[in-house]
Design a protein around this motif. Structure first.
Motif, PDB file in Angstrom:
ATOM      1  N   CYS A   1       0.608  -1.393  -0.323  1.00  0.00           N
ATOM      2  CA  CYS A   1      -0.202  -0.267   0.085  1.00  0.00           C
ATOM      3  C   CYS A   1       0.993   0.751  -0.112  1.00  0.00           C
ATOM      4  CB  CYS A   1      -0.999   0.265   1.279  1.00  0.00           C
ATOM      5  SG  CYS A   1      -1.877   1.053   1.166  1.00  0.00           S
TER       6      CYS A   1
ATOM      7  N   VAL B   1       1.208   5.125   0.914  1.00  0.00           N
ATOM      8  CA  VAL B   1       0.486   5.795   1.842  1.00  0.00           C
ATOM      9  C   VAL B   1       1.223   7.202   1.057  1.00  0.00           C
ATOM     10  CG1 VAL B   1       0.366   4.305   3.053  1.00  0.00           C
ATOM     11  CG2 VAL B   1       2.212   4.983   3.856  1.00  0.00           C
TER      12      VAL B   1
ATOM     13  N   CYS C   1       2.817  -1.060   4.105  1.00  0.00           N
ATOM     14  CA  CYS C   1       2.974   0.077   3.810  1.00  0.00           C
ATOM     15  C   CYS C   1       4.546   1.335   3.776  1.00  0.00           C
ATOM     16  CB  CYS C   1       1.967   1.086   5.085  1.00  0.00           C
ATOM     17  SG  CYS C   1       0.320   0.080   5.472  1.00  0.00           S
TER      18      CYS C   1
ATOM     19  N   THR D   1       3.390  -2.279   8.661  1.00  0.00           N
ATOM     20  CA  THR D   1       3.694  -3.800   8.051  1.00  0.00           C
ATOM     21  C   THR D   1       4.101  -4.296   8.542  1.00  0.00           C
ATOM     22  OG1 THR D   1       5.022  -2.262   6.621  1.00  0.00           O
ATOM     23  CG2 THR D   1       5.951  -4.660   6.848  1.00  0.00           C
TER      24      THR D   1
ATOM     25  N   LEU E   1      -4.209   2.929   8.779  1.00  0.00           N
ATOM     26  CA  LEU E   1      -4.040   4.597   8.468  1.00  0.00           C
ATOM     27  C   LEU E   1      -5.155   4.868   8.218  1.00  0.00           C
ATOM     28  CD1 LEU E   1      -3.562   1.319   4.884  1.00  0.00           C
ATOM     29  CD2 LEU E   1      -2.290   2.879   6.207  1.00  0.00           C
TER      30      LEU E   1
END
Length: 286
Positions: free
Chosen positions: A81, A83, A121, A131, A148
């Motif tokens: 992901c 971010v 992430c 993570t 998040l």
């Protein structure tokens, strides 16, 4: 809350898993699955439940023969992901909130199928507290994804991409790469090379407010999410068309690159529906 609203999707892997853990996918290890592998003598494989009388009578060495099957196994599902600051873009909803929904959907699907789930992430680097390695702990998965919702870090780029790709384990798995893919094409290609052992599913988050629903005429503000710099722009039809063309060209670049790595991107607008991933896998397996 995230766990309650996460929607699973159908998926299937096109390879035999090398995992030693029993699961739902065809594996390479011998065990109690349904796919026949070979005959062995009872001495070599002492499991009387798999006795094959017909093969035993045929054996010229008069050894008792048993059937050996491939064991169904698990596979890891990774959600990588992005971010970085560009994922803070707010249209109908924040890009990062859509990324959360996708990651939760991947986690729900993995846990429902007894598979492993991992979240990675990154922005300028991999973010340790966002993570964790592959596991079957559903509570940990959803608790980490939920964090998040509070992630608001301005003026950070996505240079941690290569570190994130290197963090993915060696066991072949499905990698759901969630990003707006605004980083350089060369960086994306490098990450795909690092992930070559896996099946990568790129999920491209492009909100229509970025390039389709711009003002037709008048002054407006544009902000570079990576630097925070703002610029006053006089919007007019020609400029709006230029934005649309830039995104169209970018899409062609991404699609060409992904095709080279035998994958296809899924473009997500201002909302996520788990059905799009189910249809994606159904089309791949057709």
């Amino acid at each position: 809350m995230m766990a309650e609203h996460a929607r699973p999707f159908y998926y299937q892997i096109p390879w035999k898993s090398a995992s030693v853990h029993a699961g739902e996918h065809q594996g390479t290890q011998r065990g109690l699955g349904d796919e026949f592998k070979q005959h062995l003598s009872l001495i070599d494989y002492p499991d009387a439940r798999r006795l094959d009388l017909r093969q035993t009578l045929r054996d010229p060495y008069e050894q008792v023969q048993v059937r050996v099957f491939h064991q169904d196994a698990t596979t890891p599902l990774y959600a990588i992901c992005d971010v970085s600051s560009s994922m803070q873009f707010m249209g109908k909803q924040r890009k990062l909130d859509i990324a959360m929904q996708i990651a939760a959907s991947v986690a729900r699907s993995a846990h429902d199928n007894g598979d492993l789930f991992s979240l990675i992430c990154y922005d300028q680097q991999v973010i340790p507290h966002l993570t964790f390695p592959p596991g079957q702990h559903a509570y940990q998965s959803f608790a980490c994804i939920e964090q998040l919702s509070q992630h608001h870090k301005p003026r950070v780029n996505a240079n941690g991409l290569q570190e994130a790709a290197s963090t993915v384990g060696q066991q072949k798995g499905l990698v759901f790469w969630i990003s707006d893919f605004h980083q350089p094409i060369a960086d994306i290609e490098h990450a795909l090379n690092l992930l070559a052992n896996h099946v990568v599913i790129p999920l491209v988050l492009w909100d229509p407010m970025e390039y389709q629903r711009l003002p037709r005429f008048g002054f407006g503000q544009l902000q570079d999410p990576e630097t925070g710099q703002q610029k006053t722009v006089f919007f007019r039809p020609a400029l709006k068309q230029a934005f649309a063309e830039l995104f169209s060209q970018r899409k062609d670049q991404l699609d060409t690159l992904f095709l080279q790595y035998e994958t296809q991107a899924i473009y997500i607008g201002d909302a996520y529906d788990a059905g799009v991933l189910s249809r994606y896998f159904e089309a791949r397996m057709a």
